[in-house]
Design a protein around this motif. Structure first.
Motif, PDB file in Angstrom:
ATOM      1  N   GLN A 150       0.882  -1.079   0.088  1.00  0.00           N
ATOM      2  CA  GLN A 150      -0.053   0.160   0.186  1.00  0.00           C
ATOM      3  C   GLN A 150       0.961   1.271   0.096  1.00  0.00           C
ATOM      4  O   GLN A 150       1.939   1.247   0.737  1.00  0.00           O
ATOM      5  N   VAL A 151       0.602   1.906  -0.622  1.00  0.00           N
ATOM      6  CA  VAL A 151       1.624   3.185  -1.069  1.00  0.00           C
ATOM      7  C   VAL A 151       0.935   4.211  -0.084  1.00  0.00           C
ATOM      8  O   VAL A 151      -0.089   4.737  -0.065  1.00  0.00           O
TER       9      VAL A 151
ATOM     10  N   SER B 198       5.938   4.921   1.919  1.00  0.00           N
ATOM     11  CA  SER B 198       6.285   3.384   2.050  1.00  0.00           C
ATOM     12  C   SER B 198       5.222   2.758   0.980  1.00  0.00           C
ATOM     13  O   SER B 198       4.559   3.338   0.475  1.00  0.00           O
ATOM     14  N   GLY B 199       5.452   1.480   0.917  1.00  0.00           N
ATOM     15  CA  GLY B 199       4.894   0.833  -0.183  1.00  0.00           C
ATOM     16  C   GLY B 199       5.458   0.820  -1.506  1.00  0.00           C
ATOM     17  O   GLY B 199       5.054   0.358  -2.323  1.00  0.00           O
TER      18      GLY B 199
ATOM     19  N   TYR C 178       1.222  22.218   0.914  1.00  0.00           N
ATOM     20  CA  TYR C 178       2.048  21.610   0.083  1.00  0.00           C
ATOM     21  C   TYR C 178       2.141  20.317   0.135  1.00  0.00           C
ATOM     22  O   TYR C 178       1.837  19.459   1.168  1.00  0.00           O
ATOM     23  N   LEU C 179       1.862  19.381  -1.041  1.00  0.00           N
ATOM     24  CA  LEU C 179       1.532  18.168  -1.179  1.00  0.00           C
ATOM     25  C   LEU C 179       2.544  17.368  -1.918  1.00  0.00           C
ATOM     26  O   LEU C 179       3.111  17.807  -2.832  1.00  0.00           O
ATOM     27  N   CYS C 180       2.865  16.320  -1.337  1.00  0.00           N
ATOM     28  CA  CYS C 180       4.021  15.487  -2.143  1.00  0.00           C
ATOM     29  C   CYS C 180       3.143  14.458  -2.780  1.00  0.00           C
ATOM     30  O   CYS C 180       2.271  13.878  -2.514  1.00  0.00           O
ATOM     31  N   GLY C 181       3.731  14.297  -4.145  1.00  0.00           N
ATOM     32  CA  GLY C 181       3.157  13.257  -5.039  1.00  0.00           C
ATOM     33  C   GLY C 181       4.094  12.216  -5.455  1.00  0.00           C
ATOM     34  O   GLY C 181       5.435  12.447  -5.643  1.00  0.00           O
ATOM     35  N   ALA C 182       3.602  11.097  -5.913  1.00  0.00           N
ATOM     36  CA  ALA C 182       4.728   9.950  -6.489  1.00  0.00           C
ATOM     37  C   ALA C 182       3.912   9.382  -7.803  1.00  0.00           C
ATOM     38  O   ALA C 182       2.611   8.908  -7.438  1.00  0.00           O
ATOM     39  N   PHE C 183       4.628   9.336  -8.773  1.00  0.00           N
ATOM     40  CA  PHE C 183       3.885   8.504  -9.759  1.00  0.00           C
ATOM     41  C   PHE C 183       4.554   7.224  -9.750  1.00  0.00           C
ATOM     42  O   PHE C 183       6.051   7.217 -10.261  1.00  0.00           O
ATOM     43  N   THR C 184       3.978   6.054  -9.639  1.00  0.00           N
ATOM     44  CA  THR C 184       4.804   4.669  -9.547  1.00  0.00           C
ATOM     45  C   THR C 184       3.634   3.514  -9.876  1.00  0.00           C
ATOM     46  O   THR C 184       2.609   3.913  -9.634  1.00  0.00           O
ATOM     47  N   GLY C 185       4.349   2.575 -10.764  1.00  0.00           N
ATOM     48  CA  GLY C 185       3.416   1.583 -10.873  1.00  0.00           C
ATOM     49  C   GLY C 185       2.043   1.978 -11.832  1.00  0.00           C
ATOM     50  O   GLY C 185       1.244   1.472 -11.918  1.00  0.00           O
ATOM     51  N   GLY C 186       2.506   3.151 -12.473  1.00  0.00           N
ATOM     52  CA  GLY C 186       1.349   3.534 -13.468  1.00  0.00           C
ATOM     53  C   GLY C 186       0.355   4.332 -12.836  1.00  0.00           C
ATOM     54  O   GLY C 186      -0.628   4.789 -13.310  1.00  0.00           O
ATOM     55  N   ASN C 187       0.565   4.496 -11.539  1.00  0.00           N
ATOM     56  CA  ASN C 187      -0.780   5.295 -10.603  1.00  0.00           C
ATOM     57  C   ASN C 187       0.062   6.647 -10.046  1.00  0.00           C
ATOM     58  O   ASN C 187       1.328   6.600  -9.735  1.00  0.00           O
TER      59      ASN C 187
END
Length: 114
Positions: A1-2, A25-26, A92-101
């Motif tokens: 779980q991200v 995490s995740g 301020y928001l942290c974002g991650a593009f991983t695994g197509g999401n």
């Protein structure tokens, strides 16, 4: 779980500095696109900075003042913010593009005011 959890926000005077952190995490940050956006009440979410591999990109409004970095050992991403201005006030928001999401944290409030 991200999961993404931001920290480090607060109240700072104009010209001051803050360092935001994004604990993850995740997933693994090193091969992912990691980014910071910000959002003020009633406004759209705006791009601040992104890091992919060794390449970092910044919005014109923060270029030369903000620095995004990644800690591959601790799997975190940070945003060093210097010479802060009142117009930098936002969540301020942290974002991650991983695994197509694309995933987002809950955000941390930054207020720049005297």
């Amino acid at each position: 779980q991200v999961q993404l959890v931001e920290s480090g926000g607060g109240l700072v005077q104009p010209g001051g500095s803050l360092r935001l952190s994004c604990a993850t995490s995740g997933f693994t940050v090193s091969p992912s696109a990691m980014m910071w956006f910000r959002q003020s009440p009633g406004k759209q979410r705006d791009f601040v900075a992104r890091i992919v591999g060794i390449a970092d990109v910044y919005a014109d409004s923060v270029k030369g003042r903000f620095t995004i970095s990644r800690d591959d050992i601790n799997n975190t991403v940070s945003l060093q913010m210097n010479s802060l201005k009142p117009e930098d006030t936002a969540i301020y928001l942290c974002g991650a593009f991983t695994g197509g999401n694309l995933y987002w944290g809950q955000g941390t409030q930054v207020t720049v005011s005297s």
